[in-house]
Design a protein around this motif. Structure first.
Motif, PDB file in Angstrom:
ATOM      1  N   ASP A  51      16.815  85.794  33.296  1.00  0.00           N
ATOM      2  CA  ASP A  51      16.748  84.614  34.158  1.00  0.00           C
ATOM      3  C   ASP A  51      17.263  83.365  33.445  1.00  0.00           C
ATOM      4  O   ASP A  51      17.688  82.400  34.093  1.00  0.00           O
ATOM      5  CB  ASP A  51      15.309  84.377  34.625  1.00  0.00           C
ATOM      6  N   LYS A  52      17.249  83.393  32.122  1.00  0.00           N
ATOM      7  CA  LYS A  52      17.736  82.252  31.339  1.00  0.00           C
ATOM      8  C   LYS A  52      19.186  81.922  31.683  1.00  0.00           C
ATOM      9  O   LYS A  52      19.594  80.755  31.690  1.00  0.00           O
ATOM     10  CB  LYS A  52      17.600  82.569  29.845  1.00  0.00           C
ATOM     11  N   LEU A  53      19.989  82.946  31.981  1.00  0.00           N
ATOM     12  CA  LEU A  53      21.393  82.732  32.292  1.00  0.00           C
ATOM     13  C   LEU A  53      21.629  82.579  33.805  1.00  0.00           C
ATOM     14  O   LEU A  53      22.759  82.352  34.231  1.00  0.00           O
ATOM     15  CB  LEU A  53      22.261  83.864  31.733  1.00  0.00           C
ATOM     16  N   LEU A  65      27.212  86.521  40.351  1.00  0.00           N
ATOM     17  CA  LEU A  65      27.096  85.614  41.496  1.00  0.00           C
ATOM     18  C   LEU A  65      26.353  84.325  41.174  1.00  0.00           C
ATOM     19  O   LEU A  65      26.415  83.359  41.949  1.00  0.00           O
ATOM     20  CB  LEU A  65      26.384  86.311  42.668  1.00  0.00           C
ATOM     21  N   GLY A  66      25.629  84.314  40.050  1.00  0.00           N
ATOM     22  CA  GLY A  66      24.833  83.138  39.725  1.00  0.00           C
ATOM     23  C   GLY A  66      23.800  82.883  40.806  1.00  0.00           C
ATOM     24  O   GLY A  66      23.067  83.778  41.221  1.00  0.00           O
ATOM     25  N   ASN A  98      20.964  88.434  38.868  1.00  0.00           N
ATOM     26  CA  ASN A  98      21.106  88.671  37.433  1.00  0.00           C
ATOM     27  C   ASN A  98      22.246  89.606  37.064  1.00  0.00           C
ATOM     28  O   ASN A  98      22.775  89.533  35.956  1.00  0.00           O
ATOM     29  CB  ASN A  98      19.796  89.201  36.846  1.00  0.00           C
ATOM     30  N   GLY A  99      22.617  90.509  37.943  1.00  0.00           N
ATOM     31  CA  GLY A  99      23.778  91.350  37.684  1.00  0.00           C
ATOM     32  C   GLY A  99      23.688  92.181  36.424  1.00  0.00           C
ATOM     33  O   GLY A  99      24.612  92.196  35.606  1.00  0.00           O
ATOM     34  N   ASP A 133      19.315  93.517  41.154  1.00  0.00           N
ATOM     35  CA  ASP A 133      20.111  94.215  40.134  1.00  0.00           C
ATOM     36  C   ASP A 133      19.646  93.746  38.759  1.00  0.00           C
ATOM     37  O   ASP A 133      20.245  92.876  38.126  1.00  0.00           O
ATOM     38  CB  ASP A 133      21.598  93.929  40.348  1.00  0.00           C
ATOM     39  N   ASP A 134      18.563  94.345  38.286  1.00  0.00           N
ATOM     40  CA  ASP A 134      17.879  93.879  37.076  1.00  0.00           C
ATOM     41  C   ASP A 134      17.889  94.916  35.964  1.00  0.00           C
ATOM     42  O   ASP A 134      18.177  96.101  36.171  1.00  0.00           O
ATOM     43  CB  ASP A 134      16.432  93.494  37.410  1.00  0.00           C
ATOM     44  N   ILE A 135      17.502  94.482  34.776  1.00  0.00           N
ATOM     45  CA  ILE A 135      17.558  95.274  33.552  1.00  0.00           C
ATOM     46  C   ILE A 135      16.709  96.541  33.634  1.00  0.00           C
ATOM     47  O   ILE A 135      17.050  97.557  33.027  1.00  0.00           O
ATOM     48  CB  ILE A 135      17.127  94.421  32.337  1.00  0.00           C
TER      49      ILE A 135
END
Length: 317
Positions: free
Chosen positions: A45-47, A121-122, A138-139, A278-280
C-alpha cells in the motif's frame, strides 16, 4: 591409507572450496524468497498501486534503478538509468513517465532485451472511471511479478561468472497500462539500433501459475529459430505451452511490430485482474522461480544462434 596432517589440510580445504562453489552457484538461480520480497514491496500500500504520474510509480522506478545499480548494470540511457518521456491519452495531455534501463556490456555486436512494466493502475485517476477511482490497485501479479522476474534475470546474468556472447539490456517500462507507452517510446527512441537486437523477452503477469493451464509463451512464430531453440527445454515443476503470435497486449507488441523477434511469458488471466484484490497473498513465488528457469534455458539456447531471423505474421488464407 595413511594421511599426514598436510594431506588432511589439503583435503579439508578442497572440501570447503567445493562447498563454497556449490553455494556460489545456487545463489544466483531465481529465488522464490527474493521474488516474494520484491513483489511485497512493489505491491505494498506504500506505493499505492504504482500509478503513472503518481508518487508510487516514481518510487517504483527508483527502486528498480537502485537494484540495477546494486547489480552493477551500467546506466542505459545517456549515462542515466531513466529514459523520460511524456504522452497524451484522451483528455490527458503531456503525462510524464519514464523507462528504467540497465545495460550489461559484454562487448558483443548484438543485444538481448529483457523487459517488464513496473506501472499499474495506481488509484485509477487516469482511467476516467473505468476502474474505481481512489482505491489502491496494488498489482502484485500485474506487473510486480514481472519486475521481480526482470530483477532475477538481471542478477543471473550479471553474477553467474560468465561473459556471454551477447549484451543484455534490462528495461522496466513505464506507462504500459495506458497503452504500452514506455515500449512505444523506446522503439522510436532506442538506445541502440533495433537491428542490433537479438530478441526481446517480455514478462507480464507471471505470478499466478495455474497447473492446469501452464505458463504461456507467446512469440513462438516471430523467429525462424524458435522451434529449434525450444527443443528439449523442460520446466522444473512447471509446464509451458507456446503461442505463435508476436502481437499482444503488452510491451513485446511494440518490438514485434517494429521487426524484432519476441518471447512473451504470461500465466493467464484471473478474477483479480485490474482489481484492488490483486495482492501479494495470492502470489506463487516458487512457481515463478520455475518459470524463470525456463526463460534462462531459452535465453541460453538462443545465444547459440548468431542472430535470430525475424518472421512477421503470415497472411491468413
Amino acid at each position: 591409507m595413511f594421511f599426514n596432517s598436510e594431506h588432511m589440510r589439503v583435503i579439508l580445504l578442497a572440501g570447503l572450496l567445493l562447498t563454497a562453489a556449490g553455494s556460489y552457484a545456487q545463489t544466483y538461480m531465481p529465488s522464490a524468497e527474493r521474488i516474494t520480497r520484491t513483489v511485497s514491496y512493489l505491491a505494498s500500500d506504500k506505493l499505492k498501486g504504482r500509478g503513472t504520474a503518481e508518487k508510487g510509480g516514481e518510487k517504483a522506478s527508483k527502486y528498480v534503478a537502485k537494484k540495477f545499480a546494486t547489480l552493477g548494470l551500467e546506466p542505459g540511457f545517456n549515462g542515466k538509468y531513466y529514459q523520460p518521456f511524456t504522452f497524451t491519452r484522451g483528455k490527458h495531455v503531456d503525462v510524464p513517465s519514464r523507462n528504467v534501463i540497465g545495460f550489461l556490456d559484454n562487448g558483443a555486436p548484438y543485444t538481448i532485451i529483457i523487459g517488464a512494466h513496473y506501472d499499474h493502475l495506481g488509484r485509477a485517476g487516469l482511467f476516467d472511471g473505468k476502474y474505481p477511482i481512489g482505491e489502491i490497485h496494488n498489482g502484485a501479479d500485474d506487473n510486480a511479478s514481472g519486475v521481480a522476474g526482470l530483477l532475477e534475470l538481471a542478477r543471473y546474468y550479471t553474477e553467474n561468472g560468465t561473459q556471454e556472447d551477447f549484451n543484455f539490456m534490462f528495461i522496466a517500462f513505464g506507462g504500459e497500462e495506458l497503452g504500452l507507452q514506455g515500449s512505444k517510446y523506446y522503439v522510436k527512441h532506442p538506445v541502440d539500433s533495433l537491428d542490433n537486437i537479438h530478441f526481446m523477452l517480455n514478462m507480464d503477469m507471471i505470478g499466478r501459475y495455474n497447473p492446469e493451464r501452464g505458463v504461456g509463451i507467446g512469440g513462438y512464430g516471430s523467429a525462424e529459430e524458435w522451434p529449434a531453440i525450444f527443443k528439449d527445454v523442460k520446466g522444473d515443476g512447471v509446464k509451458f505451452f507456446t503461442d505463435a503470435a508476436g502481437k499482444g497486449g503488452s510491451d513485446h507488441h511494440s518490438f514485434y511490430v517494429a521487426g524484432v523477434p519476441v518471447l512473451f511469458f504470461h500465466t493467464g488471466g484471473h478474477d483479480d485482474y485490474h482489481k484492488p484484490t490483486d495482492d501479494i497473498a495470492k502470489l506463487k513465488a516458487r512457481e515463478e522461480a520455475g518459470i524463470l528457469g525456463i526463460a534462462i534455458q531459452l535465453i541460453n539456447n538462443a545465444m547459440k544462434e548468431k542472430k535470430l531471423t525475424y518472421k512477421g505474421e503470415e497472411e491468413k488464407k
